[in-house]
Scaffold this motif. Structure first.
Motif, PDB file in Angstrom:
ATOM      1  N   VAL A   1     -18.028  -3.345  -2.291  1.00 48.08           N
ATOM      2  CA  VAL A   1     -16.802  -3.499  -1.290  1.00 48.08           C
ATOM      3  C   VAL A   1     -16.727  -4.880  -0.998  1.00 48.08           C
ATOM      4  O   VAL A   1     -17.929  -5.242  -0.652  1.00 48.08           O
ATOM      5  CB  VAL A   1     -16.593  -2.693  -0.058  1.00 48.08           C
ATOM      6  CG1 VAL A   1     -15.773  -3.377   0.807  1.00 48.08           C
ATOM      7  CG2 VAL A   1     -16.207  -1.390  -0.274  1.00 48.08           C
ATOM      8  N   ALA A   2     -15.774  -5.853  -1.050  1.00 46.98           N
ATOM      9  CA  ALA A   2     -15.831  -7.142  -0.666  1.00 46.98           C
ATOM     10  C   ALA A   2     -14.507  -7.375   0.053  1.00 46.98           C
ATOM     11  O   ALA A   2     -13.210  -7.411  -0.884  1.00 46.98           O
ATOM     12  CB  ALA A   2     -16.025  -7.992  -1.959  1.00 46.98           C
ATOM     13  N   GLY A   3     -14.686  -7.518   1.313  1.00 49.75           N
ATOM     14  CA  GLY A   3     -13.147  -7.743   2.026  1.00 49.75           C
ATOM     15  C   GLY A   3     -12.463  -6.670   1.661  1.00 49.75           C
ATOM     16  O   GLY A   3     -12.834  -5.194   1.966  1.00 49.75           O
ATOM     17  N   PRO A   4     -10.916  -6.645   1.542  1.00 47.73           N
ATOM     18  CA  PRO A   4      -9.999  -5.568   1.368  1.00 47.73           C
ATOM     19  C   PRO A   4     -10.080  -4.827  -0.060  1.00 47.73           C
ATOM     20  O   PRO A   4      -9.440  -3.918  -0.306  1.00 47.73           O
ATOM     21  CB  PRO A   4      -8.783  -5.979   1.756  1.00 47.73           C
ATOM     22  CG  PRO A   4      -9.054  -7.559   1.056  1.00 47.73           C
ATOM     23  CD  PRO A   4     -10.237  -7.871   1.215  1.00 47.73           C
ATOM     24  N   ARG A   5     -11.100  -5.434  -0.951  1.00 45.66           N
ATOM     25  CA  ARG A   5     -11.075  -4.771  -2.214  1.00 45.66           C
ATOM     26  C   ARG A   5     -12.511  -4.133  -2.697  1.00 45.66           C
ATOM     27  O   ARG A   5     -13.445  -4.441  -2.300  1.00 45.66           O
ATOM     28  CB  ARG A   5     -10.894  -6.014  -3.278  1.00 45.66           C
ATOM     29  CG  ARG A   5      -9.479  -6.719  -3.098  1.00 45.66           C
ATOM     30  CD  ARG A   5      -8.370  -6.026  -3.564  1.00 45.66           C
ATOM     31  NE  ARG A   5      -8.483  -5.477  -5.011  1.00 45.66           N
ATOM     32  CZ  ARG A   5      -8.129  -6.271  -6.062  1.00 45.66           C
ATOM     33  NH1 ARG A   5      -7.407  -7.340  -5.736  1.00 45.66           N
ATOM     34  NH2 ARG A   5      -8.036  -5.752  -7.006  1.00 45.66           N
ATOM     35  N   PHE A   6     -12.181  -3.193  -3.519  1.00 43.35           N
ATOM     36  CA  PHE A   6     -13.341  -2.595  -4.506  1.00 43.35           C
ATOM     37  C   PHE A   6     -13.817  -3.498  -5.337  1.00 43.35           C
ATOM     38  O   PHE A   6     -13.005  -4.204  -6.218  1.00 43.35           O
ATOM     39  CB  PHE A   6     -12.935  -1.173  -4.812  1.00 43.35           C
ATOM     40  CG  PHE A   6     -12.885  -0.188  -4.120  1.00 43.35           C
ATOM     41  CD1 PHE A   6     -14.000   0.439  -3.276  1.00 43.35           C
ATOM     42  CD2 PHE A   6     -11.671   0.225  -3.614  1.00 43.35           C
ATOM     43  CE1 PHE A   6     -13.814   1.514  -2.256  1.00 43.35           C
ATOM     44  CE2 PHE A   6     -11.387   1.407  -2.732  1.00 43.35           C
ATOM     45  CZ  PHE A   6     -12.357   1.795  -1.805  1.00 43.35           C
ATOM     46  N   THR A   7     -15.075  -3.710  -5.748  1.00 42.41           N
ATOM     47  CA  THR A   7     -15.352  -4.384  -6.736  1.00 42.41           C
ATOM     48  C   THR A   7     -16.684  -3.558  -7.619  1.00 42.41           C
ATOM     49  O   THR A   7     -17.140  -2.998  -7.138  1.00 42.41           O
ATOM     50  CB  THR A   7     -16.191  -5.791  -6.216  1.00 42.41           C
ATOM     51  OG1 THR A   7     -17.156  -5.476  -5.327  1.00 42.41           O
ATOM     52  CG2 THR A   7     -15.172  -6.589  -5.420  1.00 42.41           C
ATOM     53  N   TYR A   8     -16.638  -4.126  -8.682  1.00 38.65           N
ATOM     54  CA  TYR A   8     -17.824  -3.608  -9.522  1.00 38.65           C
ATOM     55  C   TYR A   8     -18.463  -4.923 -10.515  1.00 38.65           C
ATOM     56  O   TYR A   8     -17.757  -5.752 -11.032  1.00 38.65           O
ATOM     57  CB  TYR A   8     -16.966  -2.524 -10.709  1.00 38.65           C
ATOM     58  CG  TYR A   8     -17.926  -2.340 -11.782  1.00 38.65           C
ATOM     59  CD1 TYR A   8     -19.240  -1.573 -11.162  1.00 38.65           C
ATOM     60  CD2 TYR A   8     -18.164  -2.372 -13.150  1.00 38.65           C
ATOM     61  CE1 TYR A   8     -20.168  -0.991 -12.374  1.00 38.65           C
ATOM     62  CE2 TYR A   8     -18.941  -1.984 -13.912  1.00 38.65           C
ATOM     63  CZ  TYR A   8     -19.925  -1.247 -13.469  1.00 38.65           C
ATOM     64  OH  TYR A   8     -21.096  -0.535 -14.354  1.00 38.65           O
TER      65      TYR A   8
ATOM     66  N   TYR B   1     -15.264   1.851   3.663  1.00 39.64           N
ATOM     67  CA  TYR B   1     -13.732   1.916   3.701  1.00 39.64           C
ATOM     68  C   TYR B   1     -13.385   3.314   4.225  1.00 39.64           C
ATOM     69  O   TYR B   1     -14.037   4.079   4.487  1.00 39.64           O
ATOM     70  CB  TYR B   1     -13.550   1.928   2.307  1.00 39.64           C
ATOM     71  CG  TYR B   1     -14.008   3.116   1.281  1.00 39.64           C
ATOM     72  CD1 TYR B   1     -13.036   4.092   0.999  1.00 39.64           C
ATOM     73  CD2 TYR B   1     -15.135   3.105   0.612  1.00 39.64           C
ATOM     74  CE1 TYR B   1     -13.558   5.134   0.321  1.00 39.64           C
ATOM     75  CE2 TYR B   1     -15.639   4.165  -0.160  1.00 39.64           C
ATOM     76  CZ  TYR B   1     -14.957   5.136  -0.272  1.00 39.64           C
ATOM     77  OH  TYR B   1     -15.195   6.161  -1.031  1.00 39.64           O
ATOM     78  N   ILE B   2     -12.086   3.260   4.331  1.00 41.20           N
ATOM     79  CA  ILE B   2     -11.455   4.539   5.041  1.00 41.20           C
ATOM     80  C   ILE B   2     -10.730   5.432   3.961  1.00 41.20           C
ATOM     81  O   ILE B   2      -9.972   4.719   3.004  1.00 41.20           O
ATOM     82  CB  ILE B   2     -10.208   4.019   6.134  1.00 41.20           C
ATOM     83  CG1 ILE B   2     -11.026   3.444   7.051  1.00 41.20           C
ATOM     84  CG2 ILE B   2      -9.670   5.258   6.554  1.00 41.20           C
ATOM     85  CD1 ILE B   2     -11.923   4.167   7.975  1.00 41.20           C
ATOM     86  N   THR B   3     -11.103   6.629   4.018  1.00 44.58           N
ATOM     87  CA  THR B   3     -10.008   7.445   3.133  1.00 44.58           C
ATOM     88  C   THR B   3      -9.011   8.209   3.865  1.00 44.58           C
ATOM     89  O   THR B   3      -9.129   8.887   4.798  1.00 44.58           O
ATOM     90  CB  THR B   3     -10.987   8.799   2.637  1.00 44.58           C
ATOM     91  OG1 THR B   3     -12.190   8.013   1.621  1.00 44.58           O
ATOM     92  CG2 THR B   3     -10.315   9.587   1.406  1.00 44.58           C
ATOM     93  N   ALA B   4      -7.544   7.913   3.454  1.00 44.98           N
ATOM     94  CA  ALA B   4      -6.732   8.240   4.305  1.00 44.98           C
ATOM     95  C   ALA B   4      -6.224   9.551   3.977  1.00 44.98           C
ATOM     96  O   ALA B   4      -5.826   9.701   2.845  1.00 44.98           O
ATOM     97  CB  ALA B   4      -5.658   7.281   4.306  1.00 44.98           C
ATOM     98  N   ASP B   5      -6.299  10.726   4.907  1.00 48.29           N
ATOM     99  CA  ASP B   5      -5.680  11.939   4.237  1.00 48.29           C
ATOM    100  C   ASP B   5      -4.234  12.106   4.867  1.00 48.29           C
ATOM    101  O   ASP B   5      -4.051  12.225   6.221  1.00 48.29           O
ATOM    102  CB  ASP B   5      -6.635  13.003   5.109  1.00 48.29           C
ATOM    103  CG  ASP B   5      -6.306  14.511   4.759  1.00 48.29           C
ATOM    104  OD1 ASP B   5      -4.944  14.873   3.979  1.00 48.29           O
ATOM    105  OD2 ASP B   5      -6.923  15.411   5.077  1.00 48.29           O
ATOM    106  N   ILE B   6      -3.315  11.968   3.886  1.00 50.89           N
ATOM    107  CA  ILE B   6      -1.905  12.120   4.393  1.00 50.89           C
ATOM    108  C   ILE B   6      -1.185  13.434   4.147  1.00 50.89           C
ATOM    109  O   ILE B   6      -0.287  13.297   4.777  1.00 50.89           O
ATOM    110  CB  ILE B   6      -1.144  11.124   3.446  1.00 50.89           C
ATOM    111  CG1 ILE B   6      -1.331  11.582   2.102  1.00 50.89           C
ATOM    112  CG2 ILE B   6      -1.782   9.461   3.628  1.00 50.89           C
ATOM    113  CD1 ILE B   6      -0.508  10.767   1.077  1.00 50.89           C
ATOM    114  N   GLY B   7      -2.108  14.419   3.961  1.00 52.81           N
ATOM    115  CA  GLY B   7      -1.593  15.724   4.004  1.00 52.81           C
ATOM    116  C   GLY B   7      -0.236  15.903   3.612  1.00 52.81           C
ATOM    117  O   GLY B   7       0.077  15.604   2.322  1.00 52.81           O
ATOM    118  N   SER B   8       0.609  16.438   4.556  1.00 51.95           N
ATOM    119  CA  SER B   8       1.866  16.757   4.239  1.00 51.95           C
ATOM    120  C   SER B   8       2.986  15.551   3.869  1.00 51.95           C
ATOM    121  O   SER B   8       4.091  15.757   4.235  1.00 51.95           O
ATOM    122  CB  SER B   8       2.425  17.881   4.996  1.00 51.95           C
ATOM    123  OG  SER B   8       2.199  17.663   6.340  1.00 51.95           O
ATOM    124  N   LEU B   9       2.414  14.395   4.078  1.00 48.22           N
ATOM    125  CA  LEU B   9       3.361  13.109   4.181  1.00 48.22           C
ATOM    126  C   LEU B   9       4.357  13.149   2.842  1.00 48.22           C
ATOM    127  O   LEU B   9       5.516  12.486   3.197  1.00 48.22           O
ATOM    128  CB  LEU B   9       2.619  11.897   4.064  1.00 48.22           C
ATOM    129  CG  LEU B   9       3.301  10.698   4.379  1.00 48.22           C
ATOM    130  CD1 LEU B   9       3.945  10.316   5.610  1.00 48.22           C
ATOM    131  CD2 LEU B   9       2.228   9.522   3.960  1.00 48.22           C
TER     132      LEU B   9
END
Length: 358
Positions: free
Chosen positions: A75-82, A323-331
């Motif tokens: 992770v670098a700032g708001p991005r995933f990196t490889y 990082y956060i994994t957002a569970d949006i369920g029934s969104l």
């Protein structure tokens, strides 16, 4: 055919189990090797007549090696990196179609159990997912008997350049069991499992309804004394709005948590207490992982949809996670899906101080 073993079945054994010694497996110094085990049951009185047969795919893996952090997603700032370059993860929660679901009290990983694990279905699914552009999978692991199958799955995922976000039983800060989690991770050699780029600390983090939350009442009372000097001082500040259960101070009701009213000060204090407690618990687990040498990213599945009870707020745990994994369920049932999903992503990113949201 590498080796063929013939053995008679002793019918005097009431359990009808027969151990076949196949000798040592082929040695693999590096990489992996796929072999196939074939078992046939024949009638000795009529050679060649097959009564039953079993074919099982096996995978021989080389010795485990320490994986450098630069070899995994970062992770670098708001991005995933490889390898220090921005990358995008397109992932799904995975379980084979038609396979058994989770038992009560587990994280839903029964398909990894030896009795249910089907390499043919696994390979077919991973091929389909890879061709569809998926490059990340979220899976669960909750019993040491699943360790070998998890290593098999990880090797298959790696060969297709699929990354794994792994939920391990015992790592949930709401019900932590470090000794169980450590035993599971050591058995599966998670440290050297290259495709596992992240560990999930809890799924659908939820503290439950008011009855379930009563187990937190002693901590709530201690927190009130710590913050306000005494229960009575807190009661006066809140305008006498402190609930009691069996003559002891208890938390707000479910209705009070979701509706405005004269209880708002007590509810705000209770939410701050919950945030403090949850933050401490997440910090303990993350520090334990780092101290034990696990350098994978950490995340948690935070519900952003209506839940029965009190969901964990991303703002309470964002500082501890990568990082956060957002569970949006029934969104998706909402008519404003795109707008609401955008709000969830913006809030989760702000709550975690600009970290990625998946």
């Amino acid at each position: 055919v590498l080796r063929k073993v013939i053995s008679e079945v002793d019918t005097r054994d009431s359990e009808h189990f027969r151990e076949l010694n196949l000798g040592m497996l082929p040695k693999s110094l590096s990489g992996q090797r796929d072999i196939q085990l074939r078992i046939q049951l024949e009638d000795p009185r009529n050679r060649g007549q097959v009564i039953d047969a079993l074919v099982q795919d096996l995978k021989v893996l080389g010795p485990a090696h320490r994986v450098s952090r630069t070899s995994r997603i970062a992770v670098a700032g708001p991005r995933f990196t490889y390898r220090k370059r921005p990358t995008t993860l397109l992932g799904v929660a995975y379980a084979p179609a038609g396979q058994p679901g989770g038992r009560e009290g587990t994280t839903g990983a029964d398909w990894l159990h030896p009795a249910y694990f089907n390499p043919e279905i696994i390979r077919r699914d991973l091929d389909h997912l890879s061709r569809a552009g998926i490059n990340a999978l979220s899976i669960s692991y909750d019993h040491v008997a699943q360790a070998s199958q998890l290593r098999f799955f990880a090797a298959e995922a790696q060969s297709r350049q699929l990354w794994l976000q792994l939920e391990v039983a015992g790592l949930d800060p709401l019900s932590p069991d470090w000794s169980t989690a450590q035993a599971l991770m050591e058995e599966a050699e998670i440290q050297s499992m290259l495709p596992v780029y992240a560990l999930t600390l809890g799924h659908n983090a939820n503290l439950g309804n008011e009855e379930t939350r009563r187990t937190l009442d002693p901590l709530w009372r201690n927190w009130l004394v710590e913050q306000y000097g005494s229960i009575e001082n807190a009661r006066n500040i809140f305008g006498k709005h402190l609930n009691t259960f069996q003559q002891e101070v208890t938390g707000p009701t479910d209705k009070e948590l979701h509706e405005d009213g004269p209880h708002r000060l007590a509810v705000a204090a209770y939410r701050r207490f919950i945030d403090d407690m949850i933050s401490r618990e997440f910090g303990v687990i993350v520090r334990a992982l780092r101290g034990a040498g696990y350098d994978q990213l950490t995340t948690a599945s935070i519900p952003f949809h209506k839940v029965k009870g009190l969901a964990v707020d991303a703002a309470a745990v964002g500082n501890h996670l990568d990082y956060i994994t957002a569970d949006i369920g029934s969104l998706y049932q909402s008519g404003n899906t795109i707008e609401e999903a955008g709000f969830v992503a913006a809030y989760a990113r702000a709550a975690s101080n600009g970290k990625p949201v998946s």
